[in-house]
Design a protein around this motif. Sequence first.
Motif, PDB file in Angstrom:
ATOM      1  N   SER A   1       8.073  28.946   3.968  1.00  0.00           N
ATOM      2  CA  SER A   1       9.110  28.365   3.115  1.00  0.00           C
ATOM      3  C   SER A   1       8.451  27.371   2.177  1.00  0.00           C
ATOM      4  CB  SER A   1      10.178  27.672   3.958  1.00  0.00           C
ATOM      5  OG  SER A   1      11.120  27.021   3.118  1.00  0.00           O
ATOM      6  N   LEU A   2       8.910  27.332   0.938  1.00  0.00           N
ATOM      7  CA  LEU A   2       8.317  26.446  -0.064  1.00  0.00           C
ATOM      8  C   LEU A   2       9.311  25.405  -0.565  1.00  0.00           C
ATOM      9  CD1 LEU A   2       6.387  29.153  -2.068  1.00  0.00           C
ATOM     10  CD2 LEU A   2       5.474  27.589  -0.355  1.00  0.00           C
ATOM     11  N   THR A   3      10.378  25.199   0.199  1.00  0.00           N
ATOM     12  CA  THR A   3      11.390  24.211  -0.176  1.00  0.00           C
ATOM     13  C   THR A   3      11.503  23.172   0.935  1.00  0.00           C
ATOM     14  OG1 THR A   3      12.648  25.857  -1.428  1.00  0.00           O
ATOM     15  CG2 THR A   3      13.794  23.831  -0.807  1.00  0.00           C
ATOM     16  N   PHE A   4      11.205  21.917   0.587  1.00  0.00           N
ATOM     17  CA  PHE A   4      11.250  20.821   1.556  1.00  0.00           C
ATOM     18  C   PHE A   4      12.492  19.986   1.298  1.00  0.00           C
ATOM     19  CE2 PHE A   4      10.149  16.417   2.746  1.00  0.00           C
ATOM     20  CZ  PHE A   4       9.934  16.615   4.106  1.00  0.00           C
ATOM     21  N   LYS A   5      13.283  19.779   2.343  1.00  0.00           N
ATOM     22  CA  LYS A   5      14.531  19.020   2.220  1.00  0.00           C
ATOM     23  C   LYS A   5      14.264  17.521   2.322  1.00  0.00           C
ATOM     24  CE  LYS A   5      17.347  22.744   4.201  1.00  0.00           C
ATOM     25  NZ  LYS A   5      18.278  23.136   5.291  1.00  0.00           N
ATOM     26  N   GLY A   6      13.700  16.971   1.271  1.00  0.00           N
ATOM     27  CA  GLY A   6      13.390  15.547   1.240  1.00  0.00           C
ATOM     28  C   GLY A   6      12.773  15.169  -0.081  1.00  0.00           C
ATOM     29  N   ILE A   7      12.508  13.865  -0.247  1.00  0.00           N
ATOM     30  CA  ILE A   7      11.878  13.391  -1.480  1.00  0.00           C
ATOM     31  C   ILE A   7      10.448  12.909  -1.221  1.00  0.00           C
ATOM     32  CG2 ILE A   7      14.071  12.791  -2.542  1.00  0.00           C
ATOM     33  CD1 ILE A   7      13.494   9.862  -1.929  1.00  0.00           C
ATOM     34  N   ILE A   8      10.114  12.641   0.049  1.00  0.00           N
ATOM     35  CA  ILE A   8       8.746  12.332   0.439  1.00  0.00           C
ATOM     36  C   ILE A   8       8.421  13.128   1.699  1.00  0.00           C
ATOM     37  CG2 ILE A   8       8.589  10.029  -0.580  1.00  0.00           C
ATOM     38  CD1 ILE A   8       9.235   8.892   2.198  1.00  0.00           C
ATOM     39  N   CYS A   9       7.187  13.547   1.825  1.00  0.00           N
ATOM     40  CA  CYS A   9       6.804  14.410   2.937  1.00  0.00           C
ATOM     41  C   CYS A   9       6.600  13.610   4.216  1.00  0.00           C
ATOM     42  CB  CYS A   9       5.517  15.159   2.601  1.00  0.00           C
ATOM     43  SG  CYS A   9       5.720  16.349   1.244  1.00  0.00           S
ATOM     44  N   SER A  10       7.058  14.180   5.311  1.00  0.00           N
ATOM     45  CA  SER A  10       6.875  13.602   6.635  1.00  0.00           C
ATOM     46  C   SER A  10       6.565  14.742   7.600  1.00  0.00           C
ATOM     47  CB  SER A  10       8.146  12.862   7.056  1.00  0.00           C
ATOM     48  OG  SER A  10       9.233  13.765   7.156  1.00  0.00           O
ATOM     49  N   SER A  11       6.698  14.502   8.890  1.00  0.00           N
ATOM     50  CA  SER A  11       6.413  15.554   9.865  1.00  0.00           C
ATOM     51  C   SER A  11       7.405  16.708   9.772  1.00  0.00           C
ATOM     52  CB  SER A  11       6.420  14.991  11.283  1.00  0.00           C
ATOM     53  OG  SER A  11       7.684  14.440  11.593  1.00  0.00           O
ATOM     54  N   ALA A  12       8.507  16.513   9.031  1.00  0.00           N
ATOM     55  CA  ALA A  12       9.462  17.608   8.823  1.00  0.00           C
ATOM     56  C   ALA A  12       8.832  18.770   8.059  1.00  0.00           C
ATOM     57  CB  ALA A  12      10.692  17.089   8.072  1.00  0.00           C
ATOM     58  N   VAL A  13       7.647  18.555   7.485  1.00  0.00           N
ATOM     59  CA  VAL A  13       6.898  19.627   6.811  1.00  0.00           C
ATOM     60  C   VAL A  13       6.593  20.765   7.792  1.00  0.00           C
ATOM     61  CG1 VAL A  13       4.719  20.177   5.652  1.00  0.00           C
ATOM     62  CG2 VAL A  13       5.916  18.070   5.099  1.00  0.00           C
ATOM     63  N   GLN A  14       6.531  20.443   9.073  1.00  0.00           N
ATOM     64  CA  GLN A  14       6.257  21.465  10.088  1.00  0.00           C
ATOM     65  C   GLN A  14       7.286  22.598  10.037  1.00  0.00           C
ATOM     66  OE1 GLN A  14       5.507  19.812  14.093  1.00  0.00           O
ATOM     67  NE2 GLN A  14       5.346  17.817  13.122  1.00  0.00           N
ATOM     68  N   LYS A  15       8.501  22.307   9.580  1.00  0.00           N
ATOM     69  CA  LYS A  15       9.551  23.317   9.525  1.00  0.00           C
ATOM     70  C   LYS A  15       9.262  24.375   8.463  1.00  0.00           C
ATOM     71  CE  LYS A  15      13.772  21.731  10.042  1.00  0.00           C
ATOM     72  NZ  LYS A  15      15.010  20.936   9.847  1.00  0.00           N
TER      73      LYS A  15
ATOM     74  N   LEU B   1       0.832  -1.205   0.000  1.00  0.00           N
ATOM     75  CA  LEU B   1       0.000   0.000   0.000  1.00  0.00           C
ATOM     76  C   LEU B   1       0.863   1.251   0.000  1.00  0.00           C
ATOM     77  CD1 LEU B   1      -2.780   1.361   0.204  1.00  0.00           C
ATOM     78  CD2 LEU B   1      -2.643   1.099   2.694  1.00  0.00           C
ATOM     79  N   TYR B   2       1.863   1.288   0.881  1.00  0.00           N
ATOM     80  CA  TYR B   2       2.744   2.447   0.972  1.00  0.00           C
ATOM     81  C   TYR B   2       3.493   2.671  -0.347  1.00  0.00           C
ATOM     82  CZ  TYR B   2       6.573   5.440   2.554  1.00  0.00           C
ATOM     83  OH  TYR B   2       7.483   6.464   2.677  1.00  0.00           O
ATOM     84  N   SER B   3       4.039   1.608  -0.901  1.00  0.00           N
ATOM     85  CA  SER B   3       4.818   1.720  -2.138  1.00  0.00           C
ATOM     86  C   SER B   3       3.945   2.171  -3.303  1.00  0.00           C
ATOM     87  CB  SER B   3       5.482   0.377  -2.471  1.00  0.00           C
ATOM     88  OG  SER B   3       6.337  -0.030  -1.423  1.00  0.00           O
ATOM     89  N   THR B   4       2.736   1.637  -3.383  1.00  0.00           N
ATOM     90  CA  THR B   4       1.836   1.981  -4.483  1.00  0.00           C
ATOM     91  C   THR B   4       1.394   3.436  -4.404  1.00  0.00           C
ATOM     92  OG1 THR B   4       1.051  -0.310  -4.573  1.00  0.00           O
ATOM     93  CG2 THR B   4      -0.320   1.353  -5.629  1.00  0.00           C
ATOM     94  N   MET B   5       1.291   3.971  -3.208  1.00  0.00           N
ATOM     95  CA  MET B   5       0.904   5.364  -3.035  1.00  0.00           C
ATOM     96  C   MET B   5       2.072   6.325  -3.273  1.00  0.00           C
ATOM     97  SD  MET B   5      -2.315   5.524  -2.327  1.00  0.00           S
ATOM     98  CE  MET B   5      -3.685   4.575  -1.640  1.00  0.00           C
ATOM     99  N   ILE B   6       3.313   5.855  -3.066  1.00  0.00           N
ATOM    100  CA  ILE B   6       4.476   6.728  -3.105  1.00  0.00           C
ATOM    101  C   ILE B   6       5.234   6.660  -4.436  1.00  0.00           C
ATOM    102  CG2 ILE B   6       6.748   7.168  -2.083  1.00  0.00           C
ATOM    103  CD1 ILE B   6       4.446   8.118  -0.357  1.00  0.00           C
ATOM    104  N   TYR B   7       5.415   5.472  -4.976  1.00  0.00           N
ATOM    105  CA  TYR B   7       6.328   5.306  -6.112  1.00  0.00           C
ATOM    106  C   TYR B   7       5.898   6.010  -7.397  1.00  0.00           C
ATOM    107  CZ  TYR B   7      10.083   2.458  -4.298  1.00  0.00           C
ATOM    108  OH  TYR B   7      11.210   2.044  -3.637  1.00  0.00           O
ATOM    109  N   PRO B   8       4.615   6.005  -7.782  1.00  0.00           N
ATOM    110  CA  PRO B   8       4.261   6.741  -9.005  1.00  0.00           C
ATOM    111  C   PRO B   8       4.693   8.201  -8.962  1.00  0.00           C
ATOM    112  CG  PRO B   8       2.466   5.312  -8.359  1.00  0.00           C
ATOM    113  CD  PRO B   8       3.461   5.248  -7.246  1.00  0.00           C
ATOM    114  N   LYS B   9       4.542   8.837  -7.804  1.00  0.00           N
ATOM    115  CA  LYS B   9       4.978  10.232  -7.652  1.00  0.00           C
ATOM    116  C   LYS B   9       6.488  10.345  -7.736  1.00  0.00           C
ATOM    117  CE  LYS B   9       5.049  14.591  -6.467  1.00  0.00           C
ATOM    118  NZ  LYS B   9       4.943  15.610  -7.520  1.00  0.00           N
ATOM    119  N   LEU B  10       7.223   9.427  -7.107  1.00  0.00           N
ATOM    120  CA  LEU B  10       8.688   9.453  -7.159  1.00  0.00           C
ATOM    121  C   LEU B  10       9.192   9.281  -8.590  1.00  0.00           C
ATOM    122  CD1 LEU B  10       9.650   7.264  -4.053  1.00  0.00           C
ATOM    123  CD2 LEU B  10       9.768   9.748  -4.250  1.00  0.00           C
ATOM    124  N   LEU B  11       8.622   8.352  -9.318  1.00  0.00           N
ATOM    125  CA  LEU B  11       9.047   8.091 -10.697  1.00  0.00           C
ATOM    126  C   LEU B  11       8.760   9.290 -11.594  1.00  0.00           C
ATOM    127  CD1 LEU B  11       7.829   4.383 -11.018  1.00  0.00           C
ATOM    128  CD2 LEU B  11      10.190   5.171 -10.843  1.00  0.00           C
TER     129      LEU B  11
END
Length: 322
Positions: free
Chosen positions: A168-182, A70-80
């Motif tokens: 800020s509109l720049t996120f230091k990552g490739i997938i969103c997590s709670s670090a979005v709070q920054k 489930l996690y991979s199917t939700m994440i990978y199309p966006k990553l690719l």
Amino acid sequence: MDHELNVTYITLDGYVEVNKYRHVYFAVMLAAYVLILCSNFTILCIIVSHTNLHEPMYVFIAALLINSVLYSTMIYPKLLTDVLSKKQVISYQTCLFQWFLYYFLGGSEFFLLAAMAYDRYVSICKPLQYPTIMTKTAVGVFLLLAWLLPVCMAAVPIVLSANTKLCSLTFKGIICSSAVQKLHCVKSVLLRIYGLVALGANMLFPVLFIAFTYARIFIISYRSCREVWTKAAQTCLPHLLVLIYFSCLVTFDVLIVRLDANFPKSVRLIMALQTVVCHPLFNPVIYGLKMKEINKHLKSLLRKMVKRCWTVGFSCNNKAEM
């Protein structure tokens, strides 16, 4: 883009030289996604198709594998899509959904591992009471709680962050997590307090429960005969390996948010790839190799596939010679 779009869309700044290595990223991620689907579905099919694996322990393993798919199917199309795009951007709403998915399935994994630890405890330490304790109803309740509780807890910070202004509109990552709070203009005290409570409920409590349960198992097994000790080691070791590995990934994520640690981009990328590539592959590999019954059926399946390929190849060669 106009001001509204600038506020709505976030730039993902977690890739290292993506313009130079975009095809390498794409090939690795596509191969990983195919491997994740094949490996997880293979073990799932083995568990579903063999009645001797319709036991609580294997049901919980199947639930873990479903989480990975489930996690991979939700994440990978966006990553690719991202690695092939000139700009790696994501809408704030989609980013919040990834955040929700990340912590819902992460919390679910800890609860499922806790349920598996309890199942092993009853099986090894109270074998005569096992059929009356680990009934189908009990297993269904454990599964429901393992998915329902993390959903409720993961939804709260998403709701609190939905209408928060971004500075800020720049996120230091490739997938969103709670670090979005920054990225928020105002650091919410309520969100931070709730994050600590959710961390304790989703991670610390299950880990402490698992540690206590396995300690009891190993103490009782050590005092018993060698056969009981061997059974405990064979069934508990894979769960402990998965728990340790996943706990390390979650700990790194907590360090990024709570300690405001300024890790190098390459380190962040490696840890992100651990989450999206290695961890979904870790479960089927560990349970496929270390769980005796699953490994036996897996070897049987591989032998049948090799035999069938050999038979088809031999038949084609004979036809070609004729």
